[in-house]
Scaffold this motif. Structure first.
Motif, short mmCIF file in Angstrom:
data_model
loop_
_atom_site.label_atom_id
_atom_site.label_comp_id
_atom_site.label_asym_id
_atom_site.label_seq_id
_atom_site.Cartn_x
_atom_site.Cartn_y
_atom_site.Cartn_z
N ALA A 142 7.74 3.35 -0.35
CA ALA A 142 7.08 3.20 -1.66
C ALA A 142 5.75 2.46 -1.50
O ALA A 142 4.75 2.80 -2.15
CB ALA A 142 7.99 2.46 -2.63
N ALA A 195 3.29 4.86 0.20
CA ALA A 195 2.82 5.88 -0.75
C ALA A 195 1.78 5.32 -1.70
O ALA A 195 0.78 5.99 -2.02
CB ALA A 195 4.00 6.44 -1.53
N ALA A 196 1.98 4.08 -2.16
CA ALA A 196 1.02 3.45 -3.06
C ALA A 196 -0.32 3.26 -2.36
O ALA A 196 -1.39 3.52 -2.94
CB ALA A 196 1.57 2.11 -3.54
N GLU A 225 -1.99 6.79 -1.76
CA GLU A 225 -2.45 7.42 -3.00
C GLU A 225 -3.66 6.71 -3.57
O GLU A 225 -4.55 7.35 -4.16
CB GLU A 225 -1.31 7.42 -4.02
CG GLU A 225 -1.36 8.56 -5.01
CD GLU A 225 -1.27 9.93 -4.34
OE1 GLU A 225 -2.24 10.71 -4.49
OE2 GLU A 225 -0.26 10.20 -3.68
N ALA A 282 -3.99 6.27 -8.92
CA ALA A 282 -2.81 6.32 -8.05
C ALA A 282 -1.55 6.09 -8.87
O ALA A 282 -0.51 6.72 -8.63
CB ALA A 282 -2.94 5.28 -6.94
N LYS A 311 -0.58 9.23 -10.66
CA LYS A 311 -0.04 10.23 -9.74
C LYS A 311 1.41 9.90 -9.37
O LYS A 311 2.24 10.80 -9.23
CB LYS A 311 -0.91 10.26 -8.49
CG LYS A 311 -0.69 11.47 -7.61
CD LYS A 311 -1.30 12.71 -8.23
CE LYS A 311 -1.19 13.92 -7.33
NZ LYS A 311 -2.09 13.84 -6.16
N LEU A 312 1.73 8.62 -9.23
CA LEU A 312 3.07 8.21 -8.82
C LEU A 312 3.97 7.82 -9.99
O LEU A 312 5.11 7.40 -9.78
CB LEU A 312 2.96 7.03 -7.83
CG LEU A 312 2.27 7.34 -6.50
CD1 LEU A 312 2.15 6.08 -5.65
CD2 LEU A 312 3.00 8.44 -5.74
N ASN A 313 3.42 7.95 -11.21
CA ASN A 313 4.20 7.64 -12.42
C ASN A 313 4.71 6.21 -12.45
O ASN A 313 5.87 5.93 -12.76
CB ASN A 313 5.38 8.62 -12.57
CG ASN A 313 4.92 10.04 -12.81
OD1 ASN A 313 4.00 10.28 -13.59
ND2 ASN A 313 5.53 10.98 -12.11
N ILE A 345 1.30 -0.57 -8.37
CA ILE A 345 0.52 -0.13 -7.21
C ILE A 345 -0.06 -1.35 -6.49
O ILE A 345 0.03 -1.47 -5.26
CB ILE A 345 -0.61 0.82 -7.63
CG1 ILE A 345 -0.04 2.13 -8.20
CG2 ILE A 345 -1.55 1.10 -6.46
CD1 ILE A 345 0.64 3.01 -7.18
#
Length: 305
Positions: free
Chosen positions: A6, A9-10, A13, A23, A26-28, A34
């Motif tokens: 996680a 990914a943050a 993104e 970001a 995009k990741l909701n 983030i």
């Protein structure tokens, strides 16, 4: 030590999207989530990984991590595609995203044939960045692009490099422009007075052409900057200036008499090379085949050294 998915990914993104807010969308998650995840990742790694600028950029320490994140995302997407897994948000089969960098002249000319082959497929999506062919390696080096077109034959660490062919540029101007500025001939004096067009501050094509044409003579002509290939050619066609235009885009206008070549014996041949990450990826292999196919049809063959 394991990297939290996680948090990774943050981080990735935020670099892709250029901001924490984008970001988060995009990741909701929320922008604060983030920020917190990236902060925890930096604490875990023990180094600052991202520049909180606009847009966000990876630091020197963050670049290897960005490359790892992109490789992981590519391999995961390929596995899901092979399994026929449906993307819950898109409601369709998963697709493989390939970030790549290309120069504007290639994008607006020979590379368009690649789009023809990709049009019927949703299995691969391209995330294209436009950069000058002499500067595109930076994005590959930073991990922000997996593949790209460059004028440099030097391979970036972790990448393979393959010749594509030669892109020829012609020094072009409209007939009225030639009559106005070059009635006495094309030499250092007339070139110094004639407005010249450059794509942007990084564009060195015109200067290379001038150096080959007139040698060491120092000239400082009035210079326009126009950073789109189609508008660049249009400005030359309308008699505003002269500039270096790819022969693929100039050929029709040259035959119709709308453009004149300033120095036919001094065309500029720029070898282009395909750079791609050295990883086992069926998507990268497929894209590479398409790019080489398009290049063979449009570019001139490179001369053997």
């Amino acid at each position: 030590m394991k990297i939290d998915n996680a948090q990774l990914a943050a981080f990735a993104e935020a670099i892709r999207e250029g901001s924490f807010d984008l970001a988060a969308r995009k990741l909701n998650v929320t922008p604060s989530a983030i920020s917190q995840r990236i902060k925890l990742l930096e604490e875990r790694i023990g180094q600052v990984l991202i520049q909180r600028s606009t847009p966000c950029q990876a630091t020197a320490a963050g670049r290897p991590l960005l490359r790892y994140a992109e490789e992981l995302a590519l391999l995961e997407a390929e596995a899901l595609t092979a399994l026929g897994v449906v993307d819950a948000e898109a409601g369709a089969a998963s697709s493989v995203r390939i970030p790549m960098v290309i120069n504007a002249d290639s994008l607006d000319s020979w590379f368009l044939d690649v789009f023809d082959d990709l049009a019927a497929s949703a299995a691969m999506t391209l995330d294209l960045r436009v950069e000058d062919q002499d500067h595109s390696l930076l994005l590959l080096r930073e991990g922000a692009a997996m593949a790209g077109v460059s004028a440099s034959p030097k391979a970036v660490q972790g990448c393979r490099v393959e010749p594509l062919g030669v892109m020829r540029y012609l020094a072009m101007a409209s007939p009225p422009y030639v009559e106005r500025y070059f009635a006495a001939g094309v030499d250092a004096e007339t070139l110094n007075a004639a407005p010249m067009l450059m794509f942007n501050k990084k564009d060195g094509l015109q200067q290379v052409f001038l150096a080959r044409l007139i040698g060491d003579a120092v000239i400082k002509p009035p210079t326009h900057y126009l950073p789109t290939t189609r508008s660049f050619a249009e400005a030359v066609l309308r008699g505003m200036t002269w500039g270096m235009i790819p022969e693929q885009l100039a050929e029709t206008h040259l035959k119709a008499g709308h453009l004149i070549e300033l120095a036919p014996q001094h065309c500029l041949d720029i070898p282009l090379f395909w750079h791609r990450w050295r990883i086992a990826s069926s998507a990268l292999e497929s894209l590479s085949r398409l790019v080489h196919g398009a290049a063979r049809k449009a570019l001139r063959a490179q001369k053997a050294v």
